[in-house]
Write an enzyme that holds these catalytic residues in place. Structure first.
Site, short mmCIF file in Angstrom:
data_model
loop_
_atom_site.label_atom_id
_atom_site.label_comp_id
_atom_site.label_asym_id
_atom_site.label_seq_id
_atom_site.Cartn_x
_atom_site.Cartn_y
_atom_site.Cartn_z
N GLU A 272 0.85 -1.19 0.00
CA GLU A 272 0.00 0.00 0.00
C GLU A 272 0.88 1.24 0.00
OE1 GLU A 272 -3.62 0.20 2.34
OE2 GLU A 272 -2.90 2.08 3.22
N GLN B 228 -7.16 -4.25 9.06
CA GLN B 228 -6.50 -3.12 9.70
C GLN B 228 -5.31 -3.67 10.49
OE1 GLN B 228 -7.57 -0.76 7.97
NE2 GLN B 228 -8.54 0.63 9.42
N HIS C 70 -8.26 2.83 -3.62
CA HIS C 70 -9.13 3.02 -2.46
C HIS C 70 -10.25 3.99 -2.84
CE1 HIS C 70 -6.14 1.90 0.96
NE2 HIS C 70 -5.83 1.25 -0.15
N TYR D 175 -6.92 6.99 -0.35
CA TYR D 175 -7.84 8.02 -0.85
C TYR D 175 -8.34 8.76 0.38
CZ TYR D 175 -12.08 9.65 -3.45
OH TYR D 175 -13.07 10.36 -4.05
N GLY E 39 -14.46 5.21 5.44
CA GLY E 39 -13.45 6.22 5.72
C GLY E 39 -13.70 6.95 7.04
N LYS F 194 -20.85 -7.76 3.15
CA LYS F 194 -20.09 -7.17 2.05
C LYS F 194 -19.68 -8.24 1.03
CE LYS F 194 -17.48 -4.72 5.03
NZ LYS F 194 -16.48 -3.76 5.56
#
Length: 301
Positions: free
Chosen positions: A19, A188, A79, A51, A110, A177
């Site tokens: 990333e 995370q 993102h 983003y 976000g 999802k």
């Protein structure tokens, strides 16, 4: 171009991804370009690009994913966040990224922009990550030739989302999802292998089928370790914090050592891949992969 290539059962070598985030100055852009060339040459499954909240670096993010697509062999993953954005603005961002030839996304709600919190109306009314997954699926359906192109990744929270009441609730959202079109989850940050392994076991029992990539960050400084601890929502390992402080707060090799040990435990426990947060530098993440025996070819050596 690469695609999401996760190892099949019995495959000897695990995979990895990176990333990066858009540069905030001309000098940083030069350094990032140098790092990206090394990262791409390592042959990752993908390189994701962050983003900012409320579209704060939307143009820079689009420029970076376009650069990755046009000037490297790496697959870019863009993102997208929804916080503070209207449905139409989010839909427009999805189509702009697709128009640039990029079809892989990480769908996130976000964090609130600086100066805002969850009580603000424009934050509270933001689309959820689940709704964003559905919007991406709709955007693909609008382009029949691309229906089977691209993947949608989502976030997973081994230590709990800040707004979640329980692990069960986090897992229910993750499964929802998946059912709405997500193909991949990236966690995370966390510090202990069991945080990931127990979370994945519980998620599998609840019906999760998609790969879950552990997100790891080899820190170089005490300040970075404090930042990671804040993002992880748990105290930093005391031994690592003490060793960094004893070195004057800067010791990249200690961050590499800790990440290698954690990654080995994760891969032995069944993790299909590792996702490395780079801080826009290539040296430490490549050192981690080198120690794990995953760096073939080695873009530096």
């Amino acid at each position: 171009m690469n695609s999401f290539l996760l190892p099949s059962r019995g495959e000897a070598r695990a995979r990895f991804s990176f990333e990066v985030f858009p540069a905030r100055s001309g000098a940083a852009a030069l350094a990032l370009g140098h790092a990206v060339q090394h990262l791409s040459a390592a042959d990752p499954d993908f390189i994701s690009v962050t983003y900012g909240a409320n579209g704060s670096n939307r143009d820079a993010s689009l420029d970076l994913v376009t650069y990755l697509r046009n000037h490297t062999d790496a697959l870019p993953l863009a993102h997208l966040t929804t916080v503070g954005e209207s449905r139409e603005a989010v839909r427009g961002a999805i189509h702009a990224i697709m128009d640039a030839g990029v079809h892989d996304f990480l769908a996130l709600r976000g964090d609130p922009p600086r100066g805002f919190d969850e009580s603000d109306a424009q934050v509270a009314g933001s689309l959820s990550a689940l709704e964003l997954v559905r919007l991406i699926a709709e955007a693909r359906a609008d382009r029949p030739a691309l229906t089977s192109v691209g993947r949608t990744a989502v976030a997973a929270y081994p230590n709990g989302h800040p707004l979640s009441r329980s692990r069960a609730e986090d897992i229910d959202w993750l499964v929802a999802k998946q059912e709405s079109g997500a193909n991949l989850a990236i966690t995370q940050l966390f510090f202990h292998a069991d945080d990931y392994l127990s979370f994945v076991d519980d998620a599998r029992s609840a019906g999760l089928r998609i790969p879950v990539l552990p997100g790891l960050m080899p820190v170089a400084t005490s300040a970075q370790l404090r930042k990671v601890a804040s993002l992880a929502g748990q105290p930093a390992p005391a031994d690592l914090a003490h060793e960094l402080d004893a070195e004057g707060g800067y010791a990249p090799e200690l961050g590499v050592e800790h990440t290698v040990a954690l990654a080995r435990e994760l891969l032995a426990g069944g993790a299909p891949s590792v996702h490395l947060y780079t801080f826009n530098r290539h040296e430490q993440v490549l050192a981690v992969l080198r120690e794990l025996g995953l760096l073939t070819p080695d873009p530096v050596v």
